[in-house]
Design an enzyme around this catalytic site. Structure first.
Site, PDB file in Angstrom:
ATOM      1  N   GLU A 105     -49.864  -9.955   6.635  1.00 35.48           N
ATOM      2  CA  GLU A 105     -49.043  -8.754   6.887  1.00 35.48           C
ATOM      3  C   GLU A 105     -48.909  -7.923   5.609  1.00 35.48           C
ATOM      4  OE1 GLU A 105     -45.945 -11.284   8.622  1.00 35.48           O
ATOM      5  OE2 GLU A 105     -45.924  -9.922  10.333  1.00 35.48           O
ATOM      6  N   GLU A 125     -48.384 -18.090  12.742  1.00 36.36           N
ATOM      7  CA  GLU A 125     -46.942 -18.196  13.019  1.00 36.36           C
ATOM      8  C   GLU A 125     -46.617 -18.951  14.302  1.00 36.36           C
ATOM      9  OE1 GLU A 125     -48.403 -15.432  11.911  1.00 36.36           O
ATOM     10  OE2 GLU A 125     -47.125 -14.346  10.502  1.00 36.36           O
TER      11      GLU A 125
HETATM   12  N1  3HC Z   1     -44.591 -22.025   2.829  1.00 40.73           N
HETATM   13  C1  3HC Z   1     -44.227 -23.090   2.074  1.00 40.73           C
HETATM   14  N2  3HC Z   1     -45.059 -24.091   1.734  1.00 40.73           N
HETATM   15  C2  3HC Z   1     -46.317 -23.996   2.190  1.00 40.73           C
HETATM   16  C3  3HC Z   1     -46.767 -22.933   2.975  1.00 40.73           C
HETATM   17  C4  3HC Z   1     -45.845 -21.898   3.288  1.00 40.73           C
HETATM   18  N3  3HC Z   1     -46.182 -20.817   4.009  1.00 40.73           N
HETATM   19  N4  3HC Z   1     -48.063 -23.154   3.287  1.00 40.73           N
HETATM   20  C5  3HC Z   1     -48.407 -24.312   2.698  1.00 40.73           C
HETATM   21  N5  3HC Z   1     -47.363 -24.818   2.032  1.00 40.73           N
HETATM   22  C6  3HC Z   1     -47.323 -26.040   1.222  1.00 40.73           C
HETATM   23  C7  3HC Z   1     -47.506 -27.300   2.051  1.00 40.73           C
HETATM   24  O1  3HC Z   1     -46.277 -27.729   2.590  1.00 40.73           O
HETATM   25  C8  3HC Z   1     -48.046 -28.254   1.009  1.00 40.73           C
HETATM   26  O2  3HC Z   1     -46.952 -28.672   0.231  1.00 40.73           O
HETATM   27  P1  3HC Z   1     -46.878 -30.181  -0.297  1.00 40.73           P
HETATM   28  O3  3HC Z   1     -48.061 -30.349  -1.201  1.00 40.73           O
HETATM   29  O4  3HC Z   1     -45.572 -30.240  -0.978  1.00 40.73           O
HETATM   30  O5  3HC Z   1     -46.970 -31.034   0.935  1.00 40.73           O
HETATM   31  C9  3HC Z   1     -48.908 -27.351   0.109  1.00 40.73           C
HETATM   32  O6  3HC Z   1     -48.449 -26.016   0.355  1.00 40.73           O
HETATM   33  C10 3HC Z   1     -50.380 -27.419   0.415  1.00 40.73           C
HETATM   34  O7  3HC Z   1     -50.544 -27.240   1.812  1.00 40.73           O
HETATM   35  P2  3HC Z   1     -51.576 -28.143   2.650  1.00 40.73           P
HETATM   36  O8  3HC Z   1     -51.405 -29.573   2.308  1.00 40.73           O
HETATM   37  O9  3HC Z   1     -51.429 -27.744   4.072  1.00 40.73           O
HETATM   38  O10 3HC Z   1     -52.948 -27.642   2.024  1.00 40.73           O
HETATM   39  P3  3HC Z   1     -54.301 -27.234   2.760  1.00 40.73           P
HETATM   40  O11 3HC Z   1     -55.192 -26.772   1.679  1.00 40.73           O
HETATM   41  O12 3HC Z   1     -54.746 -28.311   3.677  1.00 40.73           O
HETATM   42  O13 3HC Z   1     -53.925 -25.969   3.690  1.00 40.73           O
HETATM   43  C11 3HC Z   1     -52.968 -23.836   4.252  1.00 40.73           C
HETATM   44  C12 3HC Z   1     -53.475 -24.774   3.120  1.00 40.73           C
HETATM   45  C13 3HC Z   1     -54.145 -23.441   5.135  1.00 40.73           C
HETATM   46  C14 3HC Z   1     -52.364 -22.638   3.576  1.00 40.73           C
HETATM   47  C15 3HC Z   1     -51.937 -24.597   5.102  1.00 40.73           C
HETATM   48  O14 3HC Z   1     -50.945 -25.147   4.248  1.00 40.73           O
HETATM   49  C16 3HC Z   1     -51.213 -23.734   6.102  1.00 40.73           C
HETATM   50  O15 3HC Z   1     -51.715 -23.492   7.180  1.00 40.73           O
HETATM   51  N6  3HC Z   1     -49.994 -23.280   5.734  1.00 40.73           N
HETATM   52  C17 3HC Z   1     -49.123 -22.607   6.655  1.00 40.73           C
HETATM   53  C18 3HC Z   1     -49.422 -21.150   6.702  1.00 40.73           C
HETATM   54  C19 3HC Z   1     -48.463 -20.465   7.625  1.00 40.73           C
HETATM   55  O16 3HC Z   1     -48.079 -20.959   8.650  1.00 40.73           O
HETATM   56  N7  3HC Z   1     -48.092 -19.227   7.248  1.00 40.73           N
HETATM   57  C20 3HC Z   1     -47.147 -18.457   7.992  1.00 40.73           C
HETATM   58  C21 3HC Z   1     -45.784 -18.658   7.426  1.00 40.73           C
HETATM   59  S1  3HC Z   1     -44.560 -17.878   8.419  1.00 40.73           S
HETATM   60  C22 3HC Z   1     -44.637 -16.232   7.987  1.00 40.73           C
HETATM   61  O17 3HC Z   1     -45.378 -15.856   7.116  1.00 40.73           O
HETATM   62  C23 3HC Z   1     -43.714 -15.341   8.742  1.00 40.73           C
HETATM   63  C24 3HC Z   1     -44.020 -13.918   8.633  1.00 40.73           C
HETATM   64  O18 3HC Z   1     -44.736 -13.470   9.729  1.00 40.73           O
HETATM   65  C25 3HC Z   1     -42.766 -13.123   8.530  1.00 40.73           C
END
Ligand code: 3HC
Length: 711
Positions: A105, A125
């Site tokens: 976004e 999301e």
């Molecule tokens: N917020 C906080 N922590 C996050 C995060 C996020 N958005 N995304 C990843 N992390 C953290 C994980 O919890 C993990 O922490 P840890 O080492 O303490 O366990 C660390 O980052 C690494 O993550 P992964 O182990 O999952 O690492 P990968 O390399 O396998 O994957 C990734 C990376 C593809 C970025 C995966 O973590 C992921 O899919 N993250 C979620 C992304 C997401 O859902 N984003 C949307 C958030 S909601 C939002 O943005 C709302 C908006 O529309 C207003």
């Protein structure tokens, strides 16, 4: 404390860098510092364009998910994006790594986008039970069209920058030197007097949408992912983008976002997000424990499980030697593995080159000695204790003393399997779920003698296979199948008391389970459970208060599931669609009559309540016995391995949503009316009294794990 956002000047270009490892999440602090940086850029007359990028090979993985459980710090992401949107000088997003959720976004609000070809773009999301809440549902359809935007938002799948380039999401795709190229792109925009392009000023192209488009889309979603609220809310928000002004759409999106964020579904899905990331950590292993490096893998047993495990290893890049005494089984396995790889190719998950390379890594043999040079051997032969023990003895004579042997047993106690072996420390459990190349879960089993390095190796291996790994202590049936056993027995008891096969399956599917208990039994096959029950009964080890007389009768009538085209349902010519079978109703009636049980109608709510309460109580007993590292691991197992609805977070998270007082009261009432199998576990009572949620990520202490809790 160093800054999480940096503003640097290079001639007339501002370089704004996000530095919030590991994924550049947009925390309150990052948003605040981004706001300051953009306001400074706007004010500085010498700066004519800005490039926004992220350190750590990542643009941003979106809003910091940890912050969703507290009030939002100012500025919120929509407030920050409104500031960027208004800037009168070109802002270029330079995307490397992930631009996800709020990260995408943010990029969409920038006026131009350049990306490295390996960058990944997505709106995950809905996996957290929410919808894009910072303009994603309004800007994305204005850029790529309503249908493509909805596909991206509701599937939560990532697409590459190349695909983004084709759809118009990305303006330029480069293979190297992203930042230099981005600066050059910004200078080009200045030289060519390119306009400030604001998606907020565009309209969605509605000419390509038929009049029932949104209604049809909602119907399609409700059928494909029943029970999930967030994807439907996203359709409403995108529909709003086609109707009114941008500002109105943004405020509608925000109200839907807040509603979803406060829902039980989102709470549950966010809990699973963190629980899955916590699960593979083995807290009790010493910090210096390192996994062995696995270069090559041996798989013994070419049946369905062996085939799936082999496919998984090939896909992860390992050369695999698949061994079976039976040449016909090996030929069948080769063909099945090739077919699985080709099916991934057809679904665009593999290229031709990747499919061919994966298949070329496979070798098959009838000689066990051919696995002698491998670092890890995964055993996937029949569930026969003696046969497995003979195999382990042979393997230990063949393999190096560092190699790891992983047993895929789902029903046998690893301690009994390891007893008397010359090097029991090399044996660990890796319980895959069928089909192993598609199912995400692996239960790693640590026996009393298993070496820490073997546990670390199994965990690392599961991660490299892109699986979610959960540690289990050694016990009959591990964690998931032990709970499945009580769940299935309760389902059988419901049949005897008057529930129907179809009624029970439908009720559980409406609750959100991917499958009803009887459909699942037919898919897995009834034989393994039958033999496990009989063997436990023979050993006098079956202390479970309800047996499965209907399942036993079905197996004895050679109805063992889909494999024989008959189980709780019947099936036609290898078609997986279950067909209700009056012959089964007859078996149920006679079994009930033999046991002097009068069948009476049972309503759907009772079915759901009884089946879920048995799961909850058994999960608490498992915690009590210290077999699991942490409670949340149980939810991870049931969501990933047994189709428990992620929007309910797993049995323990679901129990919290019901209220533990209510759960205990229901169990007490059932214990009174139906006997001791309903007695609430000590852990459940303790959690209720302490007002402590069951769904917790806290690791049980060493004392709890060695059985102190039991004493
Ligand atoms: N917020 C906080 N922590 C996050 C995060 C996020 N958005 N995304 C990843 N992390 C953290 C994980 O919890 C993990 O922490 P840890 O080492 O303490 O366990 C660390 O980052 C690494 O993550 P992964 O182990 O999952 O690492 P990968 O390399 O396998 O994957 C990734 C990376 C593809 C970025 C995966 O973590 C992921 O899919 N993250 C979620 C992304 C997401 O859902 N984003 C949307 C958030 S909601 C939002 O943005 C709302 C908006 O529309 C207003």
């Amino acid at each position: 404390m160093c800054d999480v956002v940096k503003l640097e000047r290079e001639d007339d270009i501002a370089i704004i860098t996000i530095n919030n490892p590991p994924v550049n999440a947009l925390s309150g602090r990052v948003r605040r510092e981004l706001k300051d940086a953009f306001l400074a850029f706007q004010k500085d007359k010498k700066l004519l364009a800005a490039v926004l990028h992220g350190e750590h090979s990542a643009f941003s993985a979106g809003v910091d998910i940890h912050e969703f459980c507290k009030p939002t710090d100012a500025p919120s992401l929509p407030e920050l994006l409104a500031i960027i949107d208004d800037i009168e000088k070109p802002v270029v997003a330079a995307i490397e790594g992930n631009a996800l959720g709020g990260g995408l976004e943010l990029a969409l609000t920038c006026h131009y986008r350049i990306a490295h070809s390996h960058a990944q773009l997505g709106c995950p999301e809905v996996k957290l039970g929410i919808l894009p809440g910072a303009g994603g549902t309004q800007r994305l359809p204005r850029l790529i069209g309503a249908e493509a935007a909805l596909n991206m938002i509701t599937s939560a799948q990532f697409s590459s920058a190349r695909e983004g380039g084709l759809s118009g999401l990305i303006d330029r795709v480069v293979d190297e030197n992203l930042l230099d190229n981005a600066k050059e792109y910004a200078r080009h925009l200045l030289r060519t007097h390119s306009p400030i392009r604001r998606l907020s000023e565009r309209k969605v192209n509605t000419a390509v949408l038929n009049k029932d488009f949104f209604e049809d889309y909602r119907d399609k979603l409700a059928a494909a992912a029943p029970g999930f609220n967030a994807p439907l809310a996203a359709v409403n928000a995108v529909e709003a983008a086609t109707k009114g002004k941008f500002a109105k759409g943004i405020s509608f999106e925000r109200s839907l976002f807040n509603e979803c964020l406060q829902s039980d579904q989102s709470r549950a899905q966010r809990y699973v997000f963190f629980a899955q990331r916590r699960a593979p950590r083995v807290d009790l292993l010493a910090a210096e424990t390192t996994p062995i490096t696995v270069h090559t893998v041996g798989v013994v047993g070419a049946g369905k499980m062996g085939q799936g495990i082999t496919t998984s290893c090939l896909l992860a890049g390992y050369p695999v030697t698949l061994v079976d005494l039976n040449q016909h089984a090996l030929d069948t396995a080769r063909a099945a593995i090739e077919q699985s790889l080709t099916s991934l190719l057809r679904r665009h998950k593999l290229t031709h080159k990747q499919r061919d390379a994966a298949f070329a890594r496979l070798s098959t043999s009838q000689q066990l000695s051919h696995v002698s040079g491998t670092d890890l051997v995964i055993e996937a032969i029949q569930e026969d204790r003696d046969a497995k023990r003979r195999l382990f003895t042979e393997l230990l004579n063949l393999l190096s003393s560092n190699a790891v042997i992983a047993t895929n047993t789902s029903t046998l106690d690893i301690n009994a399997l390891a007893e008397g072996l010359k090097s029991p420390g090399q044996l660990v459990g890796m319980h895959f779920f069928s089909p192993a190349h598609l199912m995400q879960l692996v239960e790693v089993v640590q026996g009393d003698a298993t070496r820490p390095a073997a546990v670390a190796t199994a965990m690392a291996m599961a991660r490299s296979l892109k699986k979610v790994a959960v540690l289990s202590g050694g016990s009959d049936s591990l964690i998931g199948n032990r709970m499945l056993s009580v769940y299935s027995r309760e389902a059988d008891a419901l049949l005897l008391e008057g529930a129907g096969v179809v009624q029970t399956d439908d009720a559980m599917r409406r609750f959100g389970m991917a499958m009803g208990p009887f459909q699942m039994a037919d898919l897995i096959g009834l034989e393994a459970g039958y033999h496990a029950r009989k063997s436990r009964q023979q050993r006098g080890a079956d202390n479970l208060p309800v047996t499965s007389p209907v399942a036993d009768k079905l197996v004895e009538a050679e109805r063992v599931g889909q494999g024989t085209e008959a189980g709780y349902y019947r099936y036609e010519q290898s078609c997986r669609a279950p067909i209700p079978d009056p012959a089964v109703d007859k078996i149920i009636d006679t079994t009930a009559a033999d046991l002097s049980i009068s069948r009476v109608p049972i309503d759907d709510d009772t079915i759901v309540r009884r089946l879920t309460l048995r799961l909850i109580n058994e999960a608490c007993k498992i915690i009590d016995e210290g077999i699991v590292q942490r409670p949340s691991d149980i939810d991870v197992i049931w969501v990933n391995g047994y189709g428990f609805p992620i929007f309910r977070g797993g049995p323990l998270c679901y129990a919290d949503s019901l209220g533990l007082d209510n759960v205990v009261a229901e169990l007490n009432a059932l214990e009174k009316s139906s006997g001791p199998r309903w007695k609430p576990s000590a852990y459940l009572i303790q959690a209720m009294a302490a007002r402590m949620p069951l769904a917790s990520y806290d690791t049980l202490s060493a004392g709890e794990r060695t059985g102190k809790r039991r004493a």
